[in-house]
Design an enzyme around this catalytic site. Structure first.
Site, PDB file in Angstrom:
ATOM      1  N   TYR A  38       0.624  -1.157   0.153  1.00 44.39           N
ATOM      2  CA  TYR A  38      -0.113  -0.144   0.048  1.00 44.39           C
ATOM      3  C   TYR A  38       1.514   0.795   0.123  1.00 44.39           C
ATOM      4  O   TYR A  38       2.045   1.145   0.089  1.00 44.39           O
ATOM      5  CB  TYR A  38      -0.828  -0.342   1.655  1.00 44.39           C
ATOM      6  CG  TYR A  38      -0.387   0.578   2.246  1.00 44.39           C
ATOM      7  CD1 TYR A  38       0.655  -0.617   2.874  1.00 44.39           C
ATOM      8  CD2 TYR A  38      -0.881   1.512   3.269  1.00 44.39           C
ATOM      9  CE1 TYR A  38       1.238  -0.257   4.417  1.00 44.39           C
ATOM     10  CE2 TYR A  38      -0.182   2.148   4.355  1.00 44.39           C
ATOM     11  CZ  TYR A  38       1.141   1.076   4.911  1.00 44.39           C
ATOM     12  OH  TYR A  38       1.623   1.534   6.053  1.00 44.39           O
ATOM     13  N   LYS A 152       6.122  -1.935   2.183  1.00 46.84           N
ATOM     14  CA  LYS A 152       5.169  -1.372   2.810  1.00 46.84           C
ATOM     15  C   LYS A 152       4.195  -2.047   2.824  1.00 46.84           C
ATOM     16  O   LYS A 152       3.508  -2.286   1.644  1.00 46.84           O
ATOM     17  CB  LYS A 152       5.046   0.107   2.315  1.00 46.84           C
ATOM     18  CG  LYS A 152       4.443   1.197   2.683  1.00 46.84           C
ATOM     19  CD  LYS A 152       3.868   2.246   2.807  1.00 46.84           C
ATOM     20  CE  LYS A 152       3.334   3.213   2.840  1.00 46.84           C
ATOM     21  NZ  LYS A 152       3.075   3.686   4.652  1.00 46.84           N
ATOM     22  N   GLU A 184      13.126   1.815  12.872  1.00 47.56           N
ATOM     23  CA  GLU A 184      12.073   3.457  13.190  1.00 47.56           C
ATOM     24  C   GLU A 184      11.505   3.504  14.269  1.00 47.56           C
ATOM     25  O   GLU A 184      10.902   2.251  15.587  1.00 47.56           O
ATOM     26  CB  GLU A 184      11.747   3.175  11.496  1.00 47.56           C
ATOM     27  CG  GLU A 184      10.702   1.628  11.566  1.00 47.56           C
ATOM     28  CD  GLU A 184      10.243   1.262  10.475  1.00 47.56           C
ATOM     29  OE1 GLU A 184      10.248   2.683   9.051  1.00 47.56           O
ATOM     30  OE2 GLU A 184      10.093   0.580  10.193  1.00 47.56           O
ATOM     31  N   LEU A 208      11.992   1.716   6.275  1.00 46.27           N
ATOM     32  CA  LEU A 208      10.529   2.267   5.549  1.00 46.27           C
ATOM     33  C   LEU A 208      11.005   2.621   4.959  1.00 46.27           C
ATOM     34  O   LEU A 208      11.750   3.662   5.787  1.00 46.27           O
ATOM     35  CB  LEU A 208       9.460   2.107   6.088  1.00 46.27           C
ATOM     36  CG  LEU A 208       8.500   2.900   4.471  1.00 46.27           C
ATOM     37  CD1 LEU A 208       8.166   1.211   4.050  1.00 46.27           C
ATOM     38  CD2 LEU A 208       6.881   3.491   4.796  1.00 46.27           C
TER      39      LEU A 208
HETATM   40  N1  PLP Z   1       8.129   3.914   8.731  1.00 42.69           N
HETATM   41  C1  PLP Z   1       7.310   3.175   9.003  1.00 42.69           C
HETATM   42  C2  PLP Z   1       6.687   2.037   9.197  1.00 42.69           C
HETATM   43  C3  PLP Z   1       5.447   3.710   8.637  1.00 42.69           C
HETATM   44  O1  PLP Z   1       4.990   2.932   8.709  1.00 42.69           O
HETATM   45  C4  PLP Z   1       5.825   5.469   8.001  1.00 42.69           C
HETATM   46  C5  PLP Z   1       4.460   5.026   7.080  1.00 42.69           C
HETATM   47  O2  PLP Z   1       3.864   5.291   7.729  1.00 42.69           O
HETATM   48  C6  PLP Z   1       6.827   5.636   7.719  1.00 42.69           C
HETATM   49  C7  PLP Z   1       8.191   4.636   7.786  1.00 42.69           C
HETATM   50  C8  PLP Z   1       7.197   7.128   6.671  1.00 42.69           C
HETATM   51  O3  PLP Z   1       7.190   7.050   5.972  1.00 42.69           O
HETATM   52  P1  PLP Z   1       6.035   8.152   4.763  1.00 42.69           P
HETATM   53  O4  PLP Z   1       6.961   9.547   5.298  1.00 42.69           O
HETATM   54  O5  PLP Z   1       6.390   8.117   3.379  1.00 42.69           O
HETATM   55  O6  PLP Z   1       4.900   7.924   5.210  1.00 42.69           O
END
Ligand code: PLP
Length: 290
Positions: A38, A152, A184, A208
Site C-alpha cells: 500500500y 510497505k 524506526e 521503510l
Molecule cells: N515507517 C513506517 C513503519 C511507516 O508506516 C511510515 C508511514 O506510514 C513511515 C516510516 C513514514 O513513511 P512516509 O514518510 O512515506 O509516510
C-alpha cells in the site's frame, strides 16, 4: 426515494463506489494473508505531494513481493488526482492498496489471479499547532518485526502492536531498537540531533524508506546542517538533544518525552524549529508549482 450516500468515494477494481458499499471476496489474499502492499499519499489543496516518489516506492514494494504492477505511473497519477477531486477536504490522505487478488487459499502464489486495486481518500489535518510547538511523547520497544521492513506491506500486525503499545502508554508512537540500534517507529521514521548534527539510520531492509524522511534529509542537506546517515545506538537516542518523527501525515514532529523522560530540554529544539519552517516553505513552494 433511495437515500443518497454520504459515504466518501472509493475506487475498487475499475469502479468508483461509495466507500461503505465497496466489497471484496473473503478469499482475497489481502484479507487471508495480508498479501499486498500500500501507499498513503498526502494531498494539499487538491495537489498530491511527492506522488512520483510514492509511486516509485509502490513499484519497489510490488517488485519485492513479485506482483506485477497493474497500472502504469501515468494511470496511477490520473486515478489519484480523480480520487482527490471526488472527495471532500482541503487536505486529504489518499490510501491505495494492491493485493494478489482472489484465489483458493494456498500460501504459494496462485497460477492466475487478478490483483485487487483499492483506493480511498480521507480528510487529513496537518499536525495541530500545539503538537508542533510542544512536541509529542513516545514509548520504546525492541523491534520484533520481520526483516523486510523496507516493503510497505499490508501485513502490519507488528506495527499495529507497537502503535497500540504507544496508545496504551498515552504516547503517539513507539520508537524501536533492534540489536541495540535505532530502526524506526510504529508508523514513522526517526532522526536524532546531537548538538547541531542530524543523524538518521540508513535505508536498508530494517526500515521503510520514508518519503517524508527523504524530504527532510534534502532540506537538511540544502540548509548545510551537518548530517550523518549511519547506524544509531540506543544510547545515542536516549542521550539525544532532539528526536524527530517523520511521516506523510505527521510531517516532521519533535519527540519531547521518551519513556516518560524529557528529550533534551523537554521542548522542540532549535534544529527542529528551523527544519520545520523549511519543511513548510518547501511544501508551499511545491504546491504553488502545482
Ligand atoms: N515507517 C513506517 C513503519 C511507516 O508506516 C511510515 C508511514 O506510514 C513511515 C516510516 C513514514 O513513511 P512516509 O514518510 O512515506 O509516510
Amino acid at each position: 426515494m433511495p437515500k443518497q450516500s454520504t459515504s466518501p468515494t472509493a475506487y475498487l477494481n475499475g469502479r468508483f463506489v461509495p466507500l461503505d458499499e465497496a466489497r471484496i471476496p473473503v478469499l482475497d489474499r489481502g484479507f487471508i494473508f495480508g498479501d499486498g502492499v500500500y501507499e498513503v499519499i498526502p494531498a494539499y489543496s487538491g495537489y498530491p505531494f511527492r506522488m512520483e516518489q510514492h509511486l516509485k516506492r509502490l513499484q519497489s514494494s510490488l517488485d519485492a513481493i513479485k506482483l506485477v504492477n497493474p497500472m502504469t505511473s501515468a494511470q496511477w497519477g490520473r486515478l489519484v488526482k480523480r480520487m482527490i477531486a471526488l472527495n471532500a477536504g482541503k487536505d486529504q490522505a489518499v490510501y491505495l492498496q494492491v493485493t494478489r487478488g482472489v484465489a483458493k487459499r494456498d500460501h504459494a502464489f496462485p497460477a492466475e489471479a487478478t490483483p485487487t486495486v483499492f483506493m480511498m481518500s480521507n480528510p487529513m489535518s496537518v499536525p495541530a499547532r500545539e503538537l508542533v510547538t510542544r512536541g509529542c511523547a513516545c514509548a520504546s520497544a525492541t523491534d520484533n518485526r520481520w526483516l523486510r521492513c523496507d516493503i510497505k506491506s499490508t501485513s502490519l500486525l507488528g506495527n499495529v502492536l507497537m502503535r497500540q503499545r504507544a496508545a496504551e502508554a498515552g504516547c503517539l508512537e513507539t520508537i524501536m531498537f533492534r540489536d541495540g540500534f535505532l530502526s524506526e517507529a510504529s508508523s514513522s521514521n526517526v532522526l536524532v540531533v546531537h548538538g547541531k548534527t542530524v543523524a538518521a539510520p540508513p535505508n536498508n531492509h530494517l526500515v521503510l524508506p520514508g518519503t517524508t524522511n527523504d524530504v527532510v534529509i534534502e532540506i537538511v542537506r540544502k540548509a548545510r546542517i551537518p548530517l550523518q546517515l549511519r547506524e544509531i545506538t540506543e544510547d545515542e537516542v536516549r542521550s539525544a538533544d532532539e528526536i524527530w518523527l517523520t511521516s506523510a501525515t505527521k510531517e516532521v514532529l519533535a519527540v519531547t518525552r521518551l519513556d516518560g523522560k524529557a528529550v533534551g530540554a523537554g521542548t522542540p529544539g532549535p534544529v527542529f524549529r528551523r527544519v520545520y519552517k523549511l519543511y513548510q516553505n518547501f511544501k508551499r513552494t511545491v504546491m504553488r508549482r502545482g
